[in-house]
Enzyme design. Structure first.
Site, PDB file in Angstrom:
ATOM      1  N   LYS A 250      38.846  48.171  49.319  1.00 30.39           N
ATOM      2  CA  LYS A 250      39.893  47.291  48.839  1.00 30.39           C
ATOM      3  C   LYS A 250      41.100  47.600  49.718  1.00 30.39           C
ATOM      4  O   LYS A 250      41.296  48.733  50.094  1.00 30.39           O
ATOM      5  CB  LYS A 250      40.244  47.608  47.397  1.00 30.39           C
ATOM      6  CG  LYS A 250      39.088  47.476  46.478  1.00 30.39           C
ATOM      7  CD  LYS A 250      39.451  46.763  45.206  1.00 30.39           C
ATOM      8  CE  LYS A 250      40.361  45.618  45.386  1.00 30.39           C
ATOM      9  NZ  LYS A 250      39.824  44.345  44.953  1.00 30.39           N
TER      10      LYS A 250
ATOM     11  N   TYR B 223      42.161  43.184  27.314  1.00 26.69           N
ATOM     12  CA  TYR B 223      41.815  42.073  28.203  1.00 26.69           C
ATOM     13  C   TYR B 223      41.197  42.551  29.510  1.00 26.69           C
ATOM     14  O   TYR B 223      40.115  42.136  29.912  1.00 26.69           O
ATOM     15  CB  TYR B 223      43.056  41.216  28.509  1.00 26.69           C
ATOM     16  CG  TYR B 223      42.719  40.003  29.358  1.00 26.69           C
ATOM     17  CD1 TYR B 223      42.206  38.853  28.767  1.00 26.69           C
ATOM     18  CD2 TYR B 223      42.854  40.030  30.749  1.00 26.69           C
ATOM     19  CE1 TYR B 223      41.852  37.759  29.530  1.00 26.69           C
ATOM     20  CE2 TYR B 223      42.499  38.931  31.517  1.00 26.69           C
ATOM     21  CZ  TYR B 223      42.008  37.795  30.909  1.00 26.69           C
ATOM     22  OH  TYR B 223      41.647  36.719  31.674  1.00 26.69           O
ATOM     23  N   HIS B 224      41.898  43.464  30.168  1.00 26.64           N
ATOM     24  CA  HIS B 224      41.475  43.885  31.512  1.00 26.64           C
ATOM     25  C   HIS B 224      40.179  44.683  31.477  1.00 26.64           C
ATOM     26  O   HIS B 224      39.490  44.784  32.468  1.00 26.64           O
ATOM     27  CB  HIS B 224      42.589  44.663  32.172  1.00 26.64           C
ATOM     28  CG  HIS B 224      43.930  44.005  31.967  1.00 26.64           C
ATOM     29  ND1 HIS B 224      44.681  44.238  30.841  1.00 26.64           N
ATOM     30  CD2 HIS B 224      44.588  43.086  32.689  1.00 26.64           C
ATOM     31  CE1 HIS B 224      45.781  43.499  30.892  1.00 26.64           C
ATOM     32  NE2 HIS B 224      45.752  42.789  32.000  1.00 26.64           N
TER      33      HIS B 224
ATOM     34  N   ASP C 196      46.089  45.597  45.577  1.00 28.73           N
ATOM     35  CA  ASP C 196      45.226  44.994  44.571  1.00 28.73           C
ATOM     36  C   ASP C 196      44.274  46.058  44.017  1.00 28.73           C
ATOM     37  O   ASP C 196      43.469  46.611  44.743  1.00 28.73           O
ATOM     38  CB  ASP C 196      44.470  43.831  45.243  1.00 28.73           C
ATOM     39  CG  ASP C 196      43.267  43.378  44.458  1.00 28.73           C
ATOM     40  OD1 ASP C 196      43.247  43.586  43.228  1.00 28.73           O
ATOM     41  OD2 ASP C 196      42.360  42.802  45.071  1.00 28.73           O
TER      42      ASP C 196
ATOM     43  N   HIS D  93      42.061  45.733  41.383  1.00 30.08           N
ATOM     44  CA  HIS D  93      40.872  45.287  40.644  1.00 30.08           C
ATOM     45  C   HIS D  93      39.626  45.702  41.407  1.00 30.08           C
ATOM     46  O   HIS D  93      39.249  45.064  42.370  1.00 30.08           O
ATOM     47  CB  HIS D  93      40.877  43.768  40.469  1.00 30.08           C
ATOM     48  CG  HIS D  93      42.020  43.279  39.636  1.00 30.08           C
ATOM     49  ND1 HIS D  93      43.225  42.910  40.186  1.00 30.08           N
ATOM     50  CD2 HIS D  93      42.145  43.117  38.304  1.00 30.08           C
ATOM     51  CE1 HIS D  93      44.043  42.530  39.211  1.00 30.08           C
ATOM     52  NE2 HIS D  93      43.419  42.652  38.053  1.00 30.08           N
TER      53      HIS D  93
ATOM     54  N   TYR E  25      50.429  32.225  31.151  1.00 32.23           N
ATOM     55  CA  TYR E  25      50.860  33.304  32.050  1.00 32.23           C
ATOM     56  C   TYR E  25      51.011  32.718  33.438  1.00 32.23           C
ATOM     57  O   TYR E  25      50.125  32.041  33.932  1.00 32.23           O
ATOM     58  CB  TYR E  25      49.753  34.335  32.023  1.00 32.23           C
ATOM     59  CG  TYR E  25      49.770  35.518  32.958  1.00 32.23           C
ATOM     60  CD1 TYR E  25      50.655  36.581  32.743  1.00 32.23           C
ATOM     61  CD2 TYR E  25      48.843  35.632  33.996  1.00 32.23           C
ATOM     62  CE1 TYR E  25      50.607  37.712  33.556  1.00 32.23           C
ATOM     63  CE2 TYR E  25      48.795  36.767  34.805  1.00 32.23           C
ATOM     64  CZ  TYR E  25      49.678  37.802  34.577  1.00 32.23           C
ATOM     65  OH  TYR E  25      49.619  38.916  35.366  1.00 32.23           O
TER      66      TYR E  25
END
Lengths: 718, 321
Positions: free
Chosen positions: A591, A236-237, A595, A597, A82
């Site tokens: 944050k 995955y996340h 972004d 996350h 990736y």
């Protein structure tokens, strides 16, 4: 058990207890998932399994042993790295280099503004352009991205969920303008919006219209793009955000069920689209558990699809891509990451993945360099060419431990799936915030285990390297990327037929209002050179933009530290602080930019609160100006900026400026945590940042440092 | 006082520091705070104070975001005091209301302050009243006070705001009997949120449950009638009706003096509370310094004197000091 076996077991138990001086009943350990791991497994452990069929072979139902009979003996897994580097030109170069050195498919990472449907010239995304991936504003960028890469031969995977319509449209139009018909395009679009609401936060619209878009894409591709995977259902996340393997497995499959229902509601036959559903799992450091997870995933998906009435064998089989865990990488002693990644890769292979991305060792610090990317790719080449792992299909089958673990994991995951189904499916569960909260709870527990030392991370909380090595990292000039993109947007806008753009966008809006398929309409708009941002905004008029509400867990972190000296020490300091200052130390955790996350920010917030701080949580996607207003109105002592997407170099100085604009005498301390390369430290300190906490920082130590900094500042001012 | 001028000028940092001062538990700060508030009371603004309470999960913050957006678009200045519960165990808190007030928190015409409840009863934290006086002096048209939890909020209803509204969710009508009796009595407006999508019919039903429940509370002609309103915070519907109702109640109450009466009563209550606090603080100091208390209680334990005798002796002793 047969008499002889019982006899043997009793003998073994005696020896075991003599050697270890531990009672066998107390010798088991417990995993994050709450699964008991025993010191030894026997034949008895694989009798009467609930999900696993011991007599099944690879390529046979329930497909525990692999989707194909021959697996890697016929063709090894696809090495699919990736990558996306700021601009289409650089990414194109990188892809071509990789293809030359043995990579078979390519995988595109987009920058954050593209994910959220903003053009690079939008004021909201100033600090985000070219961060964490490539900026795509128009089809012209997409054409550069695949310059000299024949799209009828190359399978392309795109990580895109929010702005899935304009991006997939750009890909289709780019193919068309290369003279490749859409029915020849192969690859995968992630198109998995549910997990965005749970963990990754790069959504644009509310859950219901978002699900409609997913269904539109499945519908369109099932008819027009037979070689293209319409969705990559991603756990995955979730693991990256701190989910344990049961949660990752169960929520991913429950997401899959929801997408199947969405497609069925379009009137499609299940066997028309189910063969093109693909999956994506994370592979962390729990070696055997990860192997069992992939085997369990196939076993459960088979059951789920059979219950949906699928008949085509391809509908019943779960095919998956895997990526080694990014969150397992550490900033400290970074070469250890090469070793971690190798073991994780081996897990994925023993679990039977179809394709794999191995992380570069410097990804806890920055985007990979050419050199670190080469090591990452070689990890897989060595496994394929030197170790012999491709010679036997599912070599761990029949292992008492692996089979029993596969079954145990399946059972636990099935319970969680049933729980979600009882709420009415994942869309409803997501709206209620259930999975998000569960994942955050799991994440906080994991962090507490590391901080308390009950989980060892080599080089971080044990076996520390006295001489930390210096690592060269890739530097991105964010402002230059943004200027280039803006110029390209302006060029496209100057040369396009504006009337055609307006008309096609109006048709898109009408389609959204009428509920007809949006992908076809958005392809037209993109062909006319509408931008990604314009297409997204057109739909925003109808659907609105989604803002997540955020719940927080409390008490989970603190529970792991009952009686812990360092922890008590901080709470004591907090109490003294309150007596002296008339209030508790108050910290705003934010944050900034696009972004999404927020695992780190959430963990910091709940653990600081557990230590007695008053913690303000800012919403996601704030601008530095918003943060400054928030901080000053609440008169916080400190702001903690969590950054994982390299936005700190523009956004943090902007924040410092905004604070001074509102209050020239502002005494607010700013500290930064997350992924920050060491060569940026000086830059940040020069901008009056008081402390920097890299990945793997101990939270208790960080909290102590923060309260000390606050106290010092107050004393200095008195 | 320089701070007063800055507050009146509307300087954000000054307002924020002043609120910190009035919330402080430090004795010195308390004295300063009283001084500051006395000065500000001489320069009153024109704010209307509206309380919003309701059980967790009904969308209070989301409603305030939605309603607030409506108000700031009409150029009103809006101050918001949001009270979040503190953890009983650690004393710390997570103040997360702003994650649900995304748009209005950016607007220059708002001032949004979250405050940890620090275990005080009534859903109100120390200093909320003073904070609203600061925002009033700073020129905010509306001051919203948002509290969690229902049942203990009567204190706020009667003593802190001009209008008290209760936000409820669809389906909450069943719980009307019993537990919420107190609060339905004190609330001026009932806002049934989530009047959207699948929940619409449930929301209408809940609204009519509340309407029939409040029919019992209709009082004499001089008080404004209680109102039940249906809104959807996420779809931003019903907002004009909310502001209309607030303005109607205010003008009706002003006409018949209820508005001023209520504020006068609140003022008396406040002074009582302050006096109590000061006396309590002094007495506590005396109690700590009084060694005869432990001696007398020992005598009670030893059976030498009766408990009530000890209590009387101690009280007399303290009064004479």
């Amino acid at each position: 058990m047969k008499t002889k076996n019982i006899d043997n077991y009793t003998k073994w138990q005696k020896s075991f207890e003599r050697e270890t001086k531990i009672d066998l009943n107390e010798a088991s350990s417990e995993t994050d998932e709450g699964i008991e791991i025993k010191p030894v497994y026997t034949k008895a452990d694989i009798e009467n399994l609930s999900f696993v069929d011991n007599d099944s072979l690879p390529g046979q139902l329930p497909y525990t042993r692999g989707p194909k009979a021959s697996m890697y003996t016929n063709r090894p897994w696809t090495i699919r790295q990736y990558a996306g580097f700021s601009t289409a030109e650089e990414s194109n170069d990188f892809y071509k280099k990789n293809l030359k050195s043995g990579q078979k498919g390519l995988s595109v990472a987009f920058d954050l503004p593209t994910h959220r449907g903003y053009d690079s010239d939008d004021d909201l995304v100033m600090g985000d352009v070219g961060k964490a991936g490539v900026a795509i504003d128009t089809v012209e960028d997409m054409k550069i991205l695949f310059n000299d890469i024949p799209l009828d031969q190359m399978s392309v995977s795109m990580t895109m969920n929010g702005a899935v319509l304009p991006v997939l449209s750009s890909f289709i139009v780019a193919g068309e303008e290369q003279n490749v018909n859409q029915n020849l395009l192969s690859g995968t679009i992630q198109n998995d919006i549910l997990k965005e609401f749970m963990v990754r936060n790069t959504y644009i619209y509310p859950p219901d219209p978002s699900m409609k878009i997913v269904a539109d894409i499945i519908e369109f591709t099932s008819k027009e793009m037979p070689k293209f995977n319409s969705i990559s259902i991603s756990g995955y996340h979730m693991q990256e955000a701190g989910a344990d393997n049961v949660l990752e497995l169960a929520y991913t499959l429950a997401d899959g069920m929801e997408y199947v229902r969405a497609a069925l509601s379009k009137g499609l036959d299940i066997d028309d689209f189910a063969p093109r559903l693909s999956f994506f799992f994370a592979i962390g450091t729990d070696f055997f558990m990860e192997i069992a997870k992939l085997r369990a995933a196939r076993t459960l998906w088979y059951k789920i699809m059979k219950d949906f009435g699928a008949k085509n064998e391809k509908s019943l089989i779960l095919r998956t891509h895997c990526q080694t865990s990014g969150v397992s990488l550490t900033e400290k002693d970074p070469y250890n990451n090469i070793i971690r990644t190798s073991y994780e890769a081996l897990s994925a292979i023993l679990g039977g993945t179809q394709s794999l991305h191995t992380n570069s060792f410097d990804e806890a610090i920055a985007l990979p360099t050419d050199e670190s990317a080469r090591i990452a790719r070689n990890t897989q080449l060595i496994l394929q060419n030197e170790t012999g792992v491709t010679n036997t299909v599912d070599p761990l089958a029949g292992s008492y431990f692996i089979e029993s673990l596969t079954d145990e994991l399946s059972k636990k995951a099935w319970e969680v799936i049933e729980e979600i189904e009882s709420i009415g499916g994942m869309t409803k569960a997501v709206k209620a915030g259930v999975p998000k909260l569960k994942i955050e709870e799991s994440a906080t527990k994991k962090q507490a285990k590391v901080d308390s030392g009950s989980r060892v991370v080599v080089g971080v909380n044990k076996f520390k390297n006295p001489k930390e090595p210096k690592v060269d990292v890739r530097v991105i000039d964010n402002n230059r990327v943004r200027d280039d993109q803006i110029k390209k947007i302006n060029d496209v806008k100057a040369s396009r037929d504006q009337k055609a753009v307006d008309e096609s966008l109006a048709k898109l809006v009408t389609a959204a209002k009428e509920g007809s398929n949006l992908l076809a309409r958005s392809i037209d708009a993109i062909k006319n050179r509408a931008t990604v941002g314009e297409v997204s905004k057109a739909l925003e008029q109808v659907y609105g933009r989604h803002f997540a509400t955020s719940l927080s867990v409390s008490g989970v972190y603190g529970k792991h530290f009952e009686g812990d000296e360092d922890f008590m020490n901080v709470t004591k300091k907090v109490n003294i602080f309150e007596k002296e200052n008339g209030r508790r130390p108050r910290v705003l955790v934010v944050k900034m930019g696009q972004d999404g996350h927020d695992r780190g920010a959430k963990i910091v917030a709940t653990s600081f609160a557990d230590m007695g701080f008053d913690v303000d949580m800012g919403p996601l996607f704030q601008s530095p100006k918003d943060v400054a207003k928030d901080a000053i109105e609440n008169d916080v002592h400190a702001i903690g900026v969590s950054t994982l997407a390299a936005g700190h170099k523009t956004l943090v100085p902007e924040l410092m400026k905004s604070l001074k604009e509102i209050d020239p005498k502002s005494k607010i301390i700013v500290f930064v945590g997350g992924v920050i390369p060491e060569q940026d430290y000086n830059f940040l300190y020069k901008n009056n940042i008081s402390a920097i906490f890299g990945p793997g920082s101990n939270i208790i130590e960080s909290a102590e440092k923060v309260i000390d900094l606050i106290s010092d500042k107050i004393h200095k001012n008195n | 006082m320089q701070l007063v001028e800055k507050i009146i000028k509307g300087e954000r940092a000054a307002i924020a520091k002043a609120i910190t001062l009035v919330e402080s538990s430090r004795e010195n700060d308390k004295k300063e705070s009283r001084k500051l508030i006395s000065e500000l009371l001489n320069k009153p603004g024109k704010s209307i104070r509206v309380g919003f309470s309701g059980p967790p999960g009904v969308g209070k913050s989301t409603f305030i975001e939605s309603f607030g957006r409506y108000l700031v678009e009409k150029n009103y200045k809006l101050g918001i005091l949001a009270i979040d519960p503190s953890s009983q165990i650690t004393g710390g808190s997570i103040l997360g209301d702003k994650t649900r007030m995304i748009e209005i928190s950016k607007n220059p015409n708002t001032f949004i302050r979250s405050t940890p409840s620090r275990g005080s009863l009534g859903g109100i934290s120390i200093g909320t009243r003073e904070a609203s006086i600061i925002l009033d002096a700073a020129g905010y048209d509306f001051i919203f006070i948002e509290t969690v939890g229902v049942g203990q909020s009567e204190t706020m209803a009667t003593n802190l705001v001009d209008i008290f509204s209760l936000i409820v969710g669809p389906g909450s009508g069943d719980e009307l009997q019993g537990i919420k009796k107190g609060i339905t009595e004190y609330a001026d407006i009932f806002i049934v949120n989530k009047n959207d999508g699948d929940l619409k019919s449930e929301a209408s039903k809940t609204a009519s449950d509340y309407k029939s429940a409040i029919s019992f509370y209709k009082k004499s002609n001089d008080t404004a009638d209680k109102e039940v309103l249906l809104v959807s915070a996420i779809e931003q519907t019903g907002m004009e009706k909310v502001i209309e109702t607030i303005q109607n109640i205010v003008s009706q109450n002003k006409k018949n003096k209820n508005f001023d009466d209520r504020r006068a009563k609140q003022f008396t209550y406040w002074i009582e509370e302050e006096v109590k606090e000061i006396i309590q603080f002094k007495i506590q100091k005396k109690i700590k310094a009084d060694s005869s208390i432990s001696q007398l209680s020992q005598k009670v334990m030893d059976g030498k004197i009766q408990m009530f005798e000890a209590i009387e002796a101690i009280t007399e002793n303290l009064q004479n000091k």
